[in-house]
Design a protein around this motif. Structure first.
Motif, mmCIF file in Angstrom:
data_model
loop_
_atom_site.group_PDB
_atom_site.id
_atom_site.type_symbol
_atom_site.label_atom_id
_atom_site.label_comp_id
_atom_site.label_asym_id
_atom_site.label_seq_id
_atom_site.Cartn_x
_atom_site.Cartn_y
_atom_site.Cartn_z
ATOM 1 N N UNK A 1 1.107 -1.233 -0.146
ATOM 2 C CA UNK A 1 -0.008 -0.246 -0.052
ATOM 3 C C UNK A 1 0.949 1.673 -0.061
ATOM 4 N N UNK A 2 1.697 1.232 1.014
ATOM 5 C CA UNK A 2 3.308 2.294 0.725
ATOM 6 C C UNK A 2 3.554 2.675 -0.625
ATOM 7 N N UNK A 3 3.901 1.668 -1.452
ATOM 8 C CA UNK A 3 4.654 1.589 -2.652
ATOM 9 C C UNK A 3 3.475 2.119 -3.843
ATOM 10 N N UNK B 1 -6.034 12.343 -1.815
ATOM 11 C CA UNK B 1 -5.997 10.690 -1.684
ATOM 12 C C UNK B 1 -6.602 9.772 -1.037
ATOM 13 N N UNK B 2 -7.005 9.255 -1.053
ATOM 14 C CA UNK B 2 -8.241 8.196 -0.012
ATOM 15 C C UNK B 2 -7.703 6.946 -0.886
ATOM 16 N N UNK B 3 -8.431 5.503 -0.302
ATOM 17 C CA UNK B 3 -8.771 4.850 -0.368
ATOM 18 C C UNK B 3 -9.787 3.841 -0.316
ATOM 19 N N UNK B 4 -10.494 3.823 -1.210
ATOM 20 C CA UNK B 4 -11.689 3.084 -1.693
ATOM 21 C C UNK B 4 -11.709 1.334 -1.984
ATOM 22 N N UNK B 5 -13.000 1.312 -1.566
ATOM 23 C CA UNK B 5 -12.700 -0.581 -1.524
ATOM 24 C C UNK B 5 -14.080 -0.453 -2.758
ATOM 25 N N UNK C 1 -9.130 -2.892 -3.116
ATOM 26 C CA UNK C 1 -9.226 -1.856 -2.489
ATOM 27 C C UNK C 1 -8.016 -0.394 -3.597
ATOM 28 N N UNK C 2 -8.572 0.252 -3.908
ATOM 29 C CA UNK C 2 -7.866 0.524 -4.780
ATOM 30 C C UNK C 2 -6.437 2.394 -4.583
ATOM 31 N N UNK C 3 -6.134 2.937 -4.401
ATOM 32 C CA UNK C 3 -5.646 4.426 -4.323
ATOM 33 C C UNK C 3 -6.008 5.035 -5.307
#
Length: 121
Positions: free
Chosen positions: A22-24, A92-96, A105-107
């Motif tokens: 996720x960090x990458x 920026x946000x993570x969406x599911x 899961x997509x950033x």
């Protein structure tokens, strides 16, 4: 006794790898957004510049960078995905969302000109 110690260790490694992934992903998307905001042409990015692949979508839903849907409108091809990606913000946000029976899961992050840049798992 040894088995009990190995199972928690293996679970910990899986969680750590996921956090690293996720960090990458966030780093790649943030770098792309920063470059686009500074004038780089979004369409010049290859979808496979990073793993996992990246995509760039216009506010209309038209994909301008994607491995195989360039020029297509996401809301026509994958309405649930399109709907989830609309939650993108400039920070920026993570969406599911569920796609083809799998939770994804997509950033996603918006550029200054409202393009949506994203990548995920």
């Amino acid at each position: 006794m040894i088995r009990m110690l190995l199972v928690p260790a293996m679970c910990f490694l899986a969680v750590t790898a996921n956090a690293d992934d996720k960090a990458a992903i966030e780093k790649h998307v943030n770098e792309m957004v920063r470059a686009i905001n500074q004038g780089k042409e979004a369409a010049n990015y290859p979808a496979d510049a990073y793993t996992p692949y990246v995509f760039i979508m216009e506010p209309s839903g038209k994909l301008i960078v994607h491995p195989f849907l360039v020029g297509e409108y996401l809301q026509e091809k994958a309405a649930p995905v399109h709907s989830a990606l609309q939650r993108a913000t400039t920070k920026g946000v993570w969406v599911e969302y569920f796609w083809k029976g799998t939770q994804k899961q997509t950033y996603v992050r918006k550029t200054n000109n409202n393009l949506i840049v994203g990548s995920g798992q």
